[in-house]
Enzyme design. Sequence first.
Site, short mmCIF file in Angstrom:
data_model
loop_
_atom_site.label_atom_id
_atom_site.label_comp_id
_atom_site.label_asym_id
_atom_site.label_seq_id
_atom_site.Cartn_x
_atom_site.Cartn_y
_atom_site.Cartn_z
N LYS A 209 42.99 42.16 37.28
CA LYS A 209 42.37 42.75 36.25
C LYS A 209 43.44 44.54 35.35
O LYS A 209 43.82 44.32 34.52
CB LYS A 209 41.11 43.30 35.83
CG LYS A 209 40.07 44.26 34.53
CD LYS A 209 38.87 44.36 34.43
CE LYS A 209 38.27 44.78 33.07
NZ LYS A 209 37.24 45.42 34.07
N GLU A 215 46.10 45.69 46.91
CA GLU A 215 46.10 44.19 48.61
C GLU A 215 46.81 42.61 47.25
O GLU A 215 47.87 42.07 47.54
CB GLU A 215 44.81 43.30 48.71
CG GLU A 215 43.70 44.25 49.52
CD GLU A 215 43.22 44.97 48.89
OE1 GLU A 215 43.35 45.57 48.57
OE2 GLU A 215 42.21 45.45 49.62
N GLY A 271 34.96 42.29 36.62
CA GLY A 271 35.94 41.35 38.02
C GLY A 271 34.20 40.56 38.37
O GLY A 271 34.83 39.40 38.67
N ARG A 272 33.17 41.02 38.52
CA ARG A 272 32.78 40.08 39.18
C ARG A 272 31.89 38.97 37.90
O ARG A 272 30.76 38.60 38.61
CB ARG A 272 31.51 41.00 40.09
CG ARG A 272 30.57 41.56 39.88
CD ARG A 272 30.16 42.66 40.24
NE ARG A 272 29.50 43.57 39.86
CZ ARG A 272 30.03 45.23 39.63
NH1 ARG A 272 31.16 45.13 40.24
NH2 ARG A 272 29.13 46.12 39.88
N GLU A 357 27.34 44.27 44.31
CA GLU A 357 28.24 45.13 44.13
C GLU A 357 27.67 45.62 42.42
O GLU A 357 28.11 46.51 42.15
CB GLU A 357 29.78 45.20 43.72
CG GLU A 357 30.70 45.75 43.71
CD GLU A 357 32.55 44.91 43.81
OE1 GLU A 357 33.01 45.86 44.12
OE2 GLU A 357 32.80 44.35 43.18
N HIS A 388 20.69 24.77 61.47
CA HIS A 388 20.91 24.65 63.14
C HIS A 388 21.61 26.01 63.39
O HIS A 388 22.60 26.38 64.38
CB HIS A 388 22.32 23.28 64.06
CG HIS A 388 21.77 21.98 63.17
ND1 HIS A 388 21.19 21.35 64.53
CD2 HIS A 388 20.96 21.97 61.93
CE1 HIS A 388 19.99 20.49 63.30
NE2 HIS A 388 20.61 20.23 62.07
N LYS A 508 38.87 52.86 49.63
CA LYS A 508 40.53 53.01 49.21
C LYS A 508 41.17 54.05 49.63
O LYS A 508 42.33 54.12 49.55
CB LYS A 508 40.39 52.33 47.88
CG LYS A 508 40.26 51.02 46.85
CD LYS A 508 40.11 50.89 46.05
CE LYS A 508 39.48 49.64 45.37
NZ LYS A 508 39.60 49.86 44.10
C1 G6Q Z 1 34.95 43.42 41.06
C2 G6Q Z 1 35.33 44.68 40.63
C3 G6Q Z 1 35.87 44.15 42.00
C4 G6Q Z 1 37.88 43.89 41.32
C5 G6Q Z 1 38.36 43.62 42.78
C6 G6Q Z 1 39.70 43.48 42.05
O1 G6Q Z 1 33.19 43.52 39.71
O2 G6Q Z 1 35.62 45.49 40.32
O3 G6Q Z 1 36.15 43.10 43.18
O4 G6Q Z 1 37.35 42.06 41.07
O5 G6Q Z 1 39.06 44.84 42.93
O6 G6Q Z 1 40.91 44.15 40.97
P1 G6Q Z 1 41.99 43.67 40.19
O7 G6Q Z 1 41.43 42.22 39.15
O8 G6Q Z 1 42.08 45.02 38.84
O9 G6Q Z 1 42.78 43.28 40.32
#
Ligand code: G6Q
Length: 546
Positions: A209, A215, A271-272, A357, A388, A508
């Site tokens: 996003k 990462e 994001g989620r 989250e 199990h 972070k």
């Molecule tokens: C979700 C969070 C988080 C996000 C990641 C990746 O709700 O905001 O998990 O999706 O940190 O972020 P980017 O899509 O910006 O790389």
Amino acid sequence: MKTTAPLTERTSWKSLQVHFSKIQGVHLRDLFSKDPQRGRVFGIEAEGIYLDYSKNRIDHETLKHLFALADESELRPAIEAMFRGDAINITENRAVLHTALRAPRDARIELGGRNVVPDVHEVLDQMSGFCDRLRSRQWKGHTGKSIVNIVNIGIGGSDLGPVMAYEALRNYSDRSLNFLFISNVDGTDFSEAVEGLDPAETLFIVASKTFTTQETMTNAQTAKDWLLHGLGAGQEAVAKHFVAVSTNATKVSEFGIDTANMFGFWDWVGGRYSMDSAIGLSTMIAIGPENFHAMLQGFRQMDEHFRTAPWQSNIPVLMALLGIWYNNFFQASSIAVLPYDQYLKRFPAYLQQLTMESNGKRVTLAGNHVNYDTGAVYWGEPGTNGQHSFYQLIHQGTRLIPCDFIAFCHSLNPVGRHHDLLMANVFAQAEALAFGKTLDEVRKEGTPEWLAPHREFDGNRPSNVLLLERLTPGSLGKLVALYEHIVFTQGVIWNLDSFDQWGVELGKVLAQRIVPELESPEALELNHDSSTNALIERYRATRKKG
Ligand code: G6Q
């Protein structure tokens, strides 16, 4: 800002406390024997999902108080506010409109005077066009070879949804394409994913996003180096092998990706909550646009159900309230989600982010510390494997762990007797948890007295069973939307901002500070606590020795 009374001062909350003291000691065995119809009375069907919630430690009075709690928490206007696009993510001053991602083409959802639905469908159409070219092999790589490997690079919300959906809908996927997912900054994730891949046949989707996530950007850069080195080509090869999913066009083009190959979304998609946005590009490539739209339709059906059904027949609201009942009154701190479908093996991991989250917060919207527990720990594994391993603790441990069983009447792989055996286990587990086995029953089996306590199951362990016809793109959409709305409902009652995630920031920032301390050829002065300093020194010393 909410004007309702603080949670623990609401009339319904107090009634629930009084009621809890009465029902706490009541066994499910008694509730069932008192009402022979209980198994049917506490069951509802909506949008192709049957929820059996009879094996919960509730009676009609519990529900009455829980529904009153929903009303007193102003759940109905809160739902309307979300669907309408109010800036309910107050700490980021944003609307929360993932429901617009699945709105039909002719719907109207205005944000700041602009109807966002045409924007959503424009991106969906762009995704469909791209998928069709890729799936029909018209889209060629730099050397003219067709693309057969699709690698999604993303993390958190830009990874968990795509991986989960790919695994869940694998049965519907184009098996001539390979799908890989790279998320971790651990180089192993990258190396193992690309092992054996021909760069000439590989397409990377950089899903981010913000397009700044450490990462993802590190993995994307490594992917670019790997590709260009493998092809022996220059920057010009990037266009055919990299596409982006992002809200940040500037960063996308700085990376070298043609913004014509960028699929956008908006800051009102968390994001989620983004697997049904362009973040789902890998899903659409795997299952095709038609199936993707069927998935959106499933989401939409659950949205409508959530928005319109009265509380007593509203599956997400019922499940959310039951979650509150256990979390805040029985002090249950976790919920196990147990899908009896191997395709849903990543569903619990997906839900971990969605739930924890979102509602892992300890201050209210007004910034006051809560005086009650909030988000439970979500976890789980597909059945029957979990039986199990950790089910022992659920059956006989000291903790109360409410379970959500998810099962399908038809298997997508109807091999021999497998499905009946699988389903027999779902029903048996829920039955065993609820009713257990008394000491008397154990003794009657001839068990010696010393062994009997070990073989006793006290039961009274609650569960929900969600029964669907079969796992389809549509039913997956319904399930995901169901849990999205459970999270929302609980967030409203706990009075939280379920849509921010400030808790991920500190680590972070600290990592950014430590990176140069690890990479610098000369040891830098360390000003952390003595533990962190010692760990950094040991790491550097060990690396130096080679
Ligand atoms: C979700 C969070 C988080 C996000 C990641 C990746 O709700 O905001 O998990 O999706 O940190 O972020 P980017 O899509 O910006 O790389």
